[in-house]
Design an enzyme around this catalytic site. Structure first.
Site, PDB file in Angstrom:
ATOM      1  N   GLU A  95      -8.633  -7.481   4.699  1.00  0.00           N
ATOM      2  CA  GLU A  95      -7.791  -8.543   4.144  1.00  0.00           C
ATOM      3  C   GLU A  95      -7.149  -9.375   5.247  1.00  0.00           C
ATOM      4  O   GLU A  95      -7.003 -10.594   5.100  1.00  0.00           O
ATOM      5  CB  GLU A  95      -6.742  -7.921   3.220  1.00  0.00           C
ATOM      6  CG  GLU A  95      -7.358  -7.402   1.924  1.00  0.00           C
ATOM      7  CD  GLU A  95      -6.578  -6.273   1.275  1.00  0.00           C
ATOM      8  OE1 GLU A  95      -5.375  -6.121   1.582  1.00  0.00           O
ATOM      9  OE2 GLU A  95      -7.173  -5.524   0.475  1.00  0.00           O
ATOM     10  N   TYR A 132       0.808  -1.223   0.000  1.00  0.00           N
ATOM     11  CA  TYR A 132       0.000   0.000   0.000  1.00  0.00           C
ATOM     12  C   TYR A 132       0.841   1.273   0.000  1.00  0.00           C
ATOM     13  O   TYR A 132       0.497   2.237  -0.696  1.00  0.00           O
ATOM     14  CB  TYR A 132      -0.992  -0.019   1.160  1.00  0.00           C
ATOM     15  CG  TYR A 132      -2.178  -0.916   0.893  1.00  0.00           C
ATOM     16  CD1 TYR A 132      -3.305  -0.433   0.240  1.00  0.00           C
ATOM     17  CD2 TYR A 132      -2.165  -2.259   1.277  1.00  0.00           C
ATOM     18  CE1 TYR A 132      -4.385  -1.263  -0.032  1.00  0.00           C
ATOM     19  CE2 TYR A 132      -3.236  -3.085   1.009  1.00  0.00           C
ATOM     20  CZ  TYR A 132      -4.343  -2.593   0.356  1.00  0.00           C
ATOM     21  OH  TYR A 132      -5.415  -3.415   0.079  1.00  0.00           O
TER      22      TYR A 132
END
Length: 404
Positions: A140, A98
């Site tokens: 997730e 990310y």
């Protein structure tokens, strides 16, 4: 949630950012792949990158997330995040990726917006990005933990235990873990990612809906994607699986994921599918038949011809095993491949495009749609006009989700 100051800035700049996002996303991906070429080779779908559909999906999700934050400042868009998180988990996306995305996305912002990207604007959109990223990371983590792989390593090697040709362009594969253990559990409607090594060394990944788990195996179907009439490329992975993967071979696959699954209620069900979009419905119907469900079920399917309809005989068999189920099919050319079974005890056959006004849809129906996006838009409109609530209409999209 989004701070008041950032919310004010995002609201003021959202039209400008939304108008520029079509220029921002190509630059972002160009920067990302220049820095990490392995991501394009082994993670991202090269075909979707080439035709721009993945880039449009990213733009749409960012804009939708920002818009939701403005309209609902105290909550995150769970449905959007859940759908993306399941796709990420099926690919093995990691938390440490990310910041990399952030770096290249905001560099692309700066390239396109120039002086308009002030420190205040940057800070506001930075807040949007990390709210979305942390929401996905949390979701997730939960998915990986539930799959028994908190480190995100859900990939396993399987043996192809069976291969069946369903139609001229659809093949079913049956997978069993190579190490002899039980395959991971799946909920009806979920998919798994399959990775193949192509001749140029790329390890490309595609998702395929599970059509059942017979005898503890994982079963899925692959439709060969031909080259487009406009010269578009043929499907790399589907062609490889059709031409080079046979019984006894090995395949790498993820654990099953997917947010669009069968609910546990007793409410009426309607499946509206087209083409290879029948696969998640077949998986759900297989589960319903195996558990002796007494739910009211309508299975509606559209295809070019009876001969191109995957799982046509299985649909008839499953409907026959369910006490309160019926099926109706629409074929553009109904006489091309029709058999006696289609006329004797099979589904009701209609000519042309799917028209759900021909069916009596019970009150309180939960609908599952899968097929090309234009098909699902049409069917969704028909369902809304018939009184089905928008909240009860669920859809699965093969490829980047362009939205309905």
């Amino acid at each position: 949630m989004l701070s008041p100051k950032s919310a004010e800035t995002v609201r003021a700049t959202l039209p400008v950012v939304a108008a520029a996002i079509g220029d921002i996303t190509p630059l972002f991906y160009d920067r990302l792949f220049a820095d990490r070429p392995a991501l394009l080779r082994d993670l991202f779908n090269r075909a979707n990158q080439a035709n721009g559909s993945q880039r449009q999906a990213l733009a749409g999700s960012v804009a939708a997330f920002a818009g939701h934050l403005l309209e609902h400042p105290d909550e995150l868009p769970d449905a959007l995040l859940t759908r993306i998180a399941h796709k990420h988990a099926s690919l093995g996306i990691r938390e440490d990726q990310y910041p990399l995305v952030h770096t290249h996305l905001f560099a692309a912002f700066a390239d396109v917006l120039g002086e308009a990207l002030t420190e205040e604007v940057t800070a506001a959109w930075d807040e949007v990005y990390w709210l979305m990223a942390h929401g996905l990371i949390a979701a997730e983590r939960q998915l990986y933990a539930a799959a028994g792989a908190p480190d995100g390593r859900t990939w396993r090697t399987y043996r192809v235990a069976g291969r069946v040709r369903e139609t001229d362009d659809v093949v079913t594969f049956l997978l069993r873990p190579l190490d002899g253990t039980e395959p991971p559990a799946a909920r009806p409607g979920q998919y798994l990612s399959v990775q193949v090594e192509l001749p140029d060394g790329a390890r490309q990944i595609r998702q395929y809906s599970l059509t059942g788990q017979p005898d503890g195996a994982l079963r899925f179907a692959v439709k060969r994607i031909p080259g487009g009439p406009d010269g578009g490329p043929a499907g790399e992975v589907s062609g490889f699986l059709h031409d080079h993967v046979h019984e006894g071979d090995q395949l790498r696959a993820s654990a099953p994921f997917g947010a669009v699954v069968l609910d546990d209620s007793e409410r009426p069900l309607l499946f509206a599918t087209a083409g290879i979009g029948c696969t998640p419905a077949i998986g759900m119907l297989t589960h319903l038949a195996a558990t002796g469900s007494r739910r009211r079920i309508i299975a509606a399917h559209a295809d070019r011809t009876p001969g191109s309809h995957p799982y046509r005989a299985e649909l008839q068999r499953l409907i026959g095993r369910l006490t309160h189920a019926e099926a109706a099919v629409w074929y553009e050319r109904p006489d091309d491949g029709t058999t006696a079974a289609d006329q004797d005890g099979g589904p009701v056959v209609h000519s042309g495009l799917m028209d759900l006004t021909r069916l009596r849809i019970p009150s309180g129906t939960v609908a599952h749609l899968c097929g090309p996006v234009p098909f699902m838009r049409s069917v969704r409109s028909q369902l809304l006009a018939s009184g089905v609530r928008a909240a009860d209409i669920h859809h699965e999209v093969f490829g980047p989700d362009q939205g309905l």
